[in-house]
Scaffold this active site. Structure first.
Site, PDB file in Angstrom:
ATOM      1  N   CYS A  71     -15.852  -9.530   4.230  1.00  0.00           N
ATOM      2  CA  CYS A  71     -15.806  -9.935   5.630  1.00  0.00           C
ATOM      3  C   CYS A  71     -16.321  -8.798   6.494  1.00  0.00           C
ATOM      4  O   CYS A  71     -16.571  -7.697   5.992  1.00  0.00           O
ATOM      5  CB  CYS A  71     -14.372 -10.338   6.024  1.00  0.00           C
ATOM      6  SG  CYS A  71     -13.301  -8.953   6.466  1.00  0.00           S
ATOM      7  N   LYS A 111      -7.067   5.827  12.223  1.00  0.00           N
ATOM      8  CA  LYS A 111      -7.410   6.451  10.951  1.00  0.00           C
ATOM      9  C   LYS A 111      -7.892   7.882  11.148  1.00  0.00           C
ATOM     10  O   LYS A 111      -8.743   8.144  11.999  1.00  0.00           O
ATOM     11  CB  LYS A 111      -8.481   5.621  10.240  1.00  0.00           C
ATOM     12  CG  LYS A 111      -8.018   4.194   9.915  1.00  0.00           C
ATOM     13  CD  LYS A 111      -9.097   3.384   9.225  1.00  0.00           C
ATOM     14  CE  LYS A 111      -8.585   1.990   8.861  1.00  0.00           C
ATOM     15  NZ  LYS A 111      -9.612   1.181   8.174  1.00  0.00           N
ATOM     16  N   CYS A 116      -7.372 -11.437  -0.376  1.00  0.00           N
ATOM     17  CA  CYS A 116      -7.499 -11.128   1.039  1.00  0.00           C
ATOM     18  C   CYS A 116      -7.706 -12.402   1.850  1.00  0.00           C
ATOM     19  O   CYS A 116      -8.652 -13.164   1.616  1.00  0.00           O
ATOM     20  CB  CYS A 116      -8.661 -10.172   1.275  1.00  0.00           C
ATOM     21  SG  CYS A 116      -8.896  -9.764   3.031  1.00  0.00           S
ATOM     22  N   ARG A 168       0.861  -1.187   0.000  1.00  0.00           N
ATOM     23  CA  ARG A 168       0.000   0.000   0.000  1.00  0.00           C
ATOM     24  C   ARG A 168       0.901   1.242   0.000  1.00  0.00           C
ATOM     25  O   ARG A 168       1.732   1.408   0.890  1.00  0.00           O
ATOM     26  CB  ARG A 168      -0.902  -0.016   1.225  1.00  0.00           C
ATOM     27  CG  ARG A 168      -1.943   1.081   1.265  1.00  0.00           C
ATOM     28  CD  ARG A 168      -2.855   0.878   2.472  1.00  0.00           C
ATOM     29  NE  ARG A 168      -3.647  -0.336   2.338  1.00  0.00           N
ATOM     30  CZ  ARG A 168      -4.085  -1.057   3.383  1.00  0.00           C
ATOM     31  NH1 ARG A 168      -3.771  -0.706   4.612  1.00  0.00           N
ATOM     32  NH2 ARG A 168      -4.806  -2.131   3.184  1.00  0.00           N
ATOM     33  N   CYS A 202     -14.655  -3.820  -1.338  1.00  0.00           N
ATOM     34  CA  CYS A 202     -13.291  -4.128  -0.939  1.00  0.00           C
ATOM     35  C   CYS A 202     -12.698  -5.145  -1.906  1.00  0.00           C
ATOM     36  O   CYS A 202     -13.399  -5.713  -2.749  1.00  0.00           O
ATOM     37  CB  CYS A 202     -13.248  -4.658   0.489  1.00  0.00           C
ATOM     38  SG  CYS A 202     -13.917  -6.324   0.667  1.00  0.00           S
ATOM     39  N   ARG A 217      -2.657   5.669   9.962  1.00  0.00           N
ATOM     40  CA  ARG A 217      -2.590   5.253   8.555  1.00  0.00           C
ATOM     41  C   ARG A 217      -2.646   6.487   7.632  1.00  0.00           C
ATOM     42  O   ARG A 217      -2.541   7.622   8.079  1.00  0.00           O
ATOM     43  CB  ARG A 217      -3.754   4.305   8.255  1.00  0.00           C
ATOM     44  CG  ARG A 217      -3.820   3.067   9.183  1.00  0.00           C
ATOM     45  CD  ARG A 217      -2.993   1.927   8.671  1.00  0.00           C
ATOM     46  NE  ARG A 217      -3.125   0.709   9.468  1.00  0.00           N
ATOM     47  CZ  ARG A 217      -3.895  -0.331   9.158  1.00  0.00           C
ATOM     48  NH1 ARG A 217      -4.667  -0.290   8.099  1.00  0.00           N
ATOM     49  NH2 ARG A 217      -3.903  -1.421   9.916  1.00  0.00           N
ATOM     50  N   LYS A 221      -4.758  -0.176  14.704  1.00  0.00           N
ATOM     51  CA  LYS A 221      -4.675   0.845  13.659  1.00  0.00           C
ATOM     52  C   LYS A 221      -5.429   2.110  14.048  1.00  0.00           C
ATOM     53  O   LYS A 221      -6.355   2.086  14.876  1.00  0.00           O
ATOM     54  CB  LYS A 221      -5.218   0.298  12.350  1.00  0.00           C
ATOM     55  CG  LYS A 221      -6.673  -0.159  12.405  1.00  0.00           C
ATOM     56  CD  LYS A 221      -7.056  -0.857  11.123  1.00  0.00           C
ATOM     57  CE  LYS A 221      -8.452  -1.468  11.219  1.00  0.00           C
ATOM     58  NZ  LYS A 221      -8.811  -2.232  10.012  1.00  0.00           N
ATOM     59  N   CYS A 234     -13.910  -2.731   5.304  1.00  0.00           N
ATOM     60  CA  CYS A 234     -12.988  -1.830   4.608  1.00  0.00           C
ATOM     61  C   CYS A 234     -13.691  -0.887   3.632  1.00  0.00           C
ATOM     62  O   CYS A 234     -13.188   0.200   3.368  1.00  0.00           O
ATOM     63  CB  CYS A 234     -11.911  -2.642   3.882  1.00  0.00           C
ATOM     64  SG  CYS A 234     -10.776  -3.498   4.999  1.00  0.00           S
TER      65      CYS A 234
END
Length: 569
Positions: free
Chosen positions: A473, A209, A434, A74, A428, A143, A207, A477
């Site tokens: 899932c 954001k 994934c 990424r 996603c 991120r 994480k 995302c």
């Protein structure tokens, strides 16, 4: 009573010597296409995930072969702004090191897929030559910082983008591990222990954001992020930002202690306070976030468990001052503004629809080649949107005719002439790369929309914007839990169907049908579209309609999200 045991990742970070681990040794070992489990966790901080092609698993298992391992990288791109040279460099990396495609993510970053281990270092070095990097694009750190890319509000966007870069730079990890491992940086020999001034040795619990939004557009989905700054413009002047905290999408199927949560607006800060506020919010989460259960470690749970007032009080202590009261603002939507726009300076901006954010060539649509040719002559920049689309921005009047010619030549100029439902869709990556995906998303949603468009056409709804999102899932995302229609993978071919999210991303949806067969989705939604077309109020959005008419109830924060409400009799 004994204290809870820290999660395994905390030990990995502690032992990693500030994110080094044995990554360097692992990438040098070409006897296998994978890395050790510990190094896979540390690799995320460097912007990469180890994956394998799940379509190939059965055959490789049959022949007792190692999984078809590869890596996703990424590329961190604060605000989603790239120069034409950086676009060309990314295109070149996709061609020579990845699978020939460029993925535009829902966080305004580039993703490259299918990179084999021996090309990892080459790819990151190519990024560096183009003044890009992947550090902190993943991992338990802040991120990629997102910014509203609307060019018609360019003077606000310019100031906000600058502030987003300041926050991004300030919160970037200071460890030299990235430079040592990937860029052959000199290893500093010192008796003094390395210091990570903001994050410390174990970084964040999970994480983090951050987004910046410019009303009336909420296209970065501020309510779905840990920390957001909402630009407040008064008398044509950017006076500061409202501060929102505690949003997040991820959850776990069957675990009612996990749930999506909307961010709370807690106050207002001046532009010169933004970086300080961002740092101190991160520090509160660093010190109080749950490090024992990674499913419960995001800022949203810290705030949900302890309360918004507790968080505001604690933040004040870290800041040494109080945030001012929040100021009024209005969000109208969270979609992109497609087509051509001329700004006050006489420059032009063109927003293209990119299905699933996947830039690739097909025999009938050589989009990647067309964008590459445009990048060769473009004198402005490229802006990635949070909706996986692309703005060819700051096109000079002199350059527009040549760019229009290329758009025509490569079949790109009409990319946005789609149904409003398709233009407001997100998906996603999901299968086959994934490792968390339970069902299809990017490869499947376009087909679902094609079938839904039949009902939309029949009911005169082709041009009515309805947000629709699909993930493979429950990690969310593509932010499905705030869409008016959301699909979340439950098992192969089956999805939890959610309805009732806010059109501007300001309200959570609610579970409408659990584990519903994907191929029956058109039949499920067709009568609701018909009902909506016949009985909606003037200006009423689809998400508001399904709540008003009783298809679902309005969702509150927390476990109420998991409750199921059926179709009214």
């Amino acid at each position: 009573m004994s204290e809870k045991k820290l999660s395994a990742n905390e030990g990995i970070k502690t032992r990693s010597h500030y994110l080094r681990g044995t990554i360097a040794e692992g990438i040098a070992d070409l006897s296998t296409g994978s890395l050790s489990e510990d190094d896979q966790q540390l690799l995320k901080f460097h912007g990469s995930y180890q994956q394998d092609d799940r379509d190939l698993r059965p055959n490789r298992r049959k022949h007792r072969l190692e999984k078809a391992y590869s890596f996703m990288i990424r590329i961190r791109l604060p605000g989603g702004v790239a120069t034409p040279a950086q676009w060309l460099a990314t295109d070149d990396m996709a061609e020579h090191y990845a699978n020939g495609t460029i993925k535009l993510t829902t966080r305004q970053a580039f993703q490259l897929h299918g990179i084999i281990k021996s090309n990892l270092k080459r790819t990151i070095q190519a990024m560096d030559k183009a003044a890009m990097d992947s550090i902190a694009a993943c991992g338990d750190v802040n991120r990629n910082v997102m910014v509203n890319p609307n060019p018609y509000l360019s003077f606000v966007h310019a100031e906000t983008l600058k502030k987003a870069h300041e926050v991004s730079n300030h919160l970037t990890p200071k460890t030299r591990a990235y430079h040592e491992i990937w860029l052959d940086g000199e290893k500093v020999q010192s008796t003094e222990e390395e210091i990570e001034p903001i994050y410390g040795k174990t970084y964040l619990p999970r994480k983090f954001k951050i987004t910046f939004a410019v009303p009336p557009s909420n296209d970065v989905d501020i309510y779905a992020n840990d920390l957001s700054f909402i630009a407040i413009v008064e008398h044509d002047k950017l006076v500061g930002y409202n501060v929102a905290v505690g949003g997040g999408m991820g959850m776990t199927h069957g675990n009612e202690e996990t749930f999506p949560r909307l961010a709370d607006v807690i106050g207002f800060c001046t532009p010169d306070q933004v970086v300080d506020v961002a740092e101190k919010v991160v520090l509160v989460q660093r010190d109080y976030g749950d490090r024992t259960d990674r499913k419960h470690s995001r800022l949203k749970y810290t705030i949900q468990d302890r309360g918004v007032e507790w968080f505001k009080t604690e933040l004040d202590k870290y800041l040494g001052y109080h945030l001012a009261p929040a100021r009024s603002f209005v969000f109208e939507d969270n979609g992109d503004r497609y087509g051509w726009i001329e700004d006050a300076n006489g420059n032009f901006h063109l927003t293209l629809y990119i299905s699933g954010g996947r830039v690739l060539d097909t025999p009938s649509y050589p989009m990647r080649t067309g964008l590459r040719e445009i990048a060769k002559i473009h004198d402005g920049d490229f802006r990635l949107t949070a909706n996986q689309n692309l703005v060819i921005a700051n096109i000079s009047p002199a350059n527009r005719p040549e760019i229009e010619k290329l758009l025509e030549q490569y079949g790109i100029k009409d990319s946005h002439l789609k149904s409003a439902l398709r233009l407001n869709s997100l998906a996603c990556v999901a299968l086959p790369t994934c490792g968390l995906s339970l069902a299809e998303a990017e490869r499947y949603l376009p087909d679902v929309i094609t079938k839904l468009e039949e009902s939309l056409e029949e009911n005169g709804l082709r041009h009515d914007a309805i947000t629709i999102r699909m993930t493979g899932c429950p990690n969310g995302c593509a932010r499905p839990y705030i869409a008016e229609i959301g699909f979340v993978g439950r098992s192969p071919g089956k999805y939890n169907v959610y309805l009732g999210g806010g059109h501007a991303g300001q309200r959570l949806s609610k579970l409408y049908r659990p584990e519903f067969p994907g191929d029956e989705i058109p039949q499920l939604l067709a009568p609701i579209f018909k009902h909506y077309a016949q009985e909606r109020l003037d200006g009423e959005r689809f998400g508001d309609f399904v709540i008003r008419t009783g298809y679902v109830a309005e969702t509150k924060q927390g476990a109420d999200f998991h409750a199921n409400v059926g179709v009214p009799a």
